[in-house]
Design an enzyme around this catalytic site. Structure first.
Site, PDB file in Angstrom:
ATOM      1  N   ASP A 189      -3.329  -6.106  -0.537  1.00 25.04           N
ATOM      2  CA  ASP A 189      -3.288  -7.515  -0.937  1.00 25.04           C
ATOM      3  C   ASP A 189      -3.996  -8.442   0.044  1.00 25.04           C
ATOM      4  OD1 ASP A 189      -1.749  -6.462  -2.904  1.00 25.04           O
ATOM      5  OD2 ASP A 189      -0.020  -7.768  -2.571  1.00 25.04           O
ATOM      6  N   ASP A 202      -0.316  -2.678 -12.046  1.00 21.12           N
ATOM      7  CA  ASP A 202      -0.039  -2.423 -10.629  1.00 21.12           C
ATOM      8  C   ASP A 202       0.409  -0.978 -10.384  1.00 21.12           C
ATOM      9  OD1 ASP A 202       0.193  -3.268  -7.965  1.00 21.12           O
ATOM     10  OD2 ASP A 202       1.103  -5.168  -8.537  1.00 21.12           O
TER      11      ASP A 202
HETATM   12  C1  GLA Z   1       1.121  -6.147  -5.684  1.00 21.74           C
HETATM   13  C2  GLA Z   1      -0.272  -6.589  -6.099  1.00 21.74           C
HETATM   14  C3  GLA Z   1      -0.381  -8.101  -5.989  1.00 21.74           C
HETATM   15  C4  GLA Z   1       0.691  -8.764  -6.832  1.00 21.74           C
HETATM   16  C5  GLA Z   1       2.068  -8.267  -6.448  1.00 21.74           C
HETATM   17  C6  GLA Z   1       3.138  -8.730  -7.415  1.00 21.74           C
HETATM   18  O1  GLA Z   1       1.357  -6.344  -4.320  1.00 21.74           O
HETATM   19  O2  GLA Z   1      -1.255  -5.956  -5.326  1.00 21.74           O
HETATM   20  O3  GLA Z   1      -1.667  -8.542  -6.370  1.00 21.74           O
HETATM   21  O4  GLA Z   1       0.432  -8.480  -8.188  1.00 21.74           O
HETATM   22  O5  GLA Z   1       2.109  -6.839  -6.438  1.00 21.74           O
HETATM   23  O6  GLA Z   1       4.411  -8.260  -7.068  1.00 21.74           O
END
Ligand code: GLA
Length: 381
Positions: free
Chosen positions: A184, A127
């Site tokens: 997301d 990430d």
């Molecule tokens: C980010 C990523 C998500 C998930 C969250 C976890 O937002 O894009 O897919 O992994 O972190 O905290």
């Protein structure tokens, strides 16, 4: 490590977020096998954020699994997943903390890659939260890409910087095997439709060894779980799964496999859609009709894609909030009338053969948010 087709599996985040533990993961592995998902290609079981203690071990500086969530450590979890014939995925971040505020891998990349290898990990989602601003993303992703290559184990590198810093332009150079290209996903029609539309022009930058990842599927969640935002109808989930399949993005499930509905299981195991997604040539899907949106991606979206066996995948997606007439002009696919070829369309959901069509397929009206998807076979007329 060679990753020749889009990875397929299941990830904890969409449903469970921080509520993960050994039994959640092991049950997911059980369910993948019980439901026969492994037989159609789903193989990675991925633990997302929130698996570790809040701080590194002060002596070894290693990241340590949460002793309550994972009382037997991670190797036991990996061994269990492997005993089911599946592969084990984990999560970290290029910043000082992960997105949910656990230790990130910044300045610990090589140590952490070794730790993941010791756990028996086969996949690392990486990430981009809490990244020091003075550092360029490409350097940090190359650090982890190098660390994974040196760690002594084949670990699929799943980058997740949400399309920041024009990811598509440099991510292949880091060793990443897939890369999140958007923010997301949430469980609503508006969320997945916007994600898919944003990536239609980007699929020329996706292919073997490094696939554009439009995020974990919300298919089948029906507004339960962490990313709930109103949920979708089954018809809308069909559209989502068909878009992901046709566009050749990784198929990482996010719904609860304990409570999955039979029609959802049928959808995510549709052999034709999976064959399109896993087509060995990995050609990009392209928009066939512009429908009044010359500079953008239309909400009446017709996507076509050349397949390795000489056929074409053709999907009609009505992303509008009202009914829409849909058609596909073969001229736009490079089959002019004078080519002497027509296309025979077979519906991937019903098996219905629409017969051999010349010049165009006029489908008539599609209800809002729905799709029809076909395998089209060229034949001399
Ligand atoms: C980010 C990523 C998500 C998930 C969250 C976890 O937002 O894009 O897919 O992994 O972190 O905290």
């Amino acid at each position: 490590m060679l990753v020749n087709t889009p990875p397929m599996g299941w990830n904890t985040w969409n449903t469970f977020a921080e509520n993960i533990n050994e039994s959640v993961i092991c049950r997911a592995a059980d369910r993948i096998v019980e439901l026969g998902l492994d037989k159609v290609g789903y193989q990675y079981v991925v633990i997302d954020d929130c698996w570790s203690e809040r701080e590194r071990d002060p002596k070894t500086h290693k990241i340590v699994p949460d002793h309550i969530k994972f009382p037997n450590g991670m190797k036991v979890v990996a061994d269990y997943i492997h005993s089911k014939g599946l592969k084990f995925g984990m999560y970290s971040c290029d910043g000082v903390r992960t997105c949910a505020n656990y230790p990130g891998s910044y300045d610990h990349e090589f140590l952490d890659a070794e730790t993941f290898a010791e756990f028996g990990c086969d996949f690392l989602k990486y990430d981009n939260c809490f990244k020091p601003e003075h550092f360029a993303g490409p350097v940090l992703y190359r650090r982890m890409g190098n660390a994974l290559r040196q760690c002594g184990r084949d670990i699929l590198f799943s980058a997740c910087n949400w399309g920041a810093e024009n990811t598509w332009a440099w991510i292949r150079s880091t060793g990443a095997h897939m890369y999140r290209s958007t923010g997301d996903i949430f469980d609503s029609f508006a969320s997945f439709a916007a994600i898919a539309k944003s990536q239609v022009p980007k699929f020329a930058f996706s292919g073997p060894q490094c696939f554009n990842d439009m995020d974990m599927l919300t298919v089948g969640m029906f507004n339960e779980g962490h990313v709930a935002r109103g949920g979708c109808t089954f018809e809308e989930y069909r559209t989502e799964f068909a878009l992901w399949a046709l566009m050749g993005t990784p198929l990482m499930l996010g719904c609860n496999l304990e409570t999955i509905k039979p029609e959802v299981l049928e959808l995510i195991t549709n052999r034709e859609l999976i064959a399109f997604n896993q087509d060995p040539e990995c050609r990009p899907a392209y928009p066939v009709q512009v429908f009044g949106a010359p500079d953008g991606v239309p909400d009446r979206l017709v996507l076509a894609r050349m397949l390795a066996d000489g056929d074409y995948a053709v999907g009609f997606f009505n992303l509008m909030d009202h009914e829409a007439n849909m058609h596909c002009l073969f001229e736009q696919m490079g089959f002019p009338v004078l080519s002497g070829y027509g296309l025979r369309f077979t519906d991937v959901f019903t098996g219905e053969d629409l017969g051999l069509k010349q010049e165009l397929l006029h489908l008539g009206k599609l209800v809002p948010h729905s799709c029809r998807v076909f395998r089209a076979h060229p034949e001399k007329v």
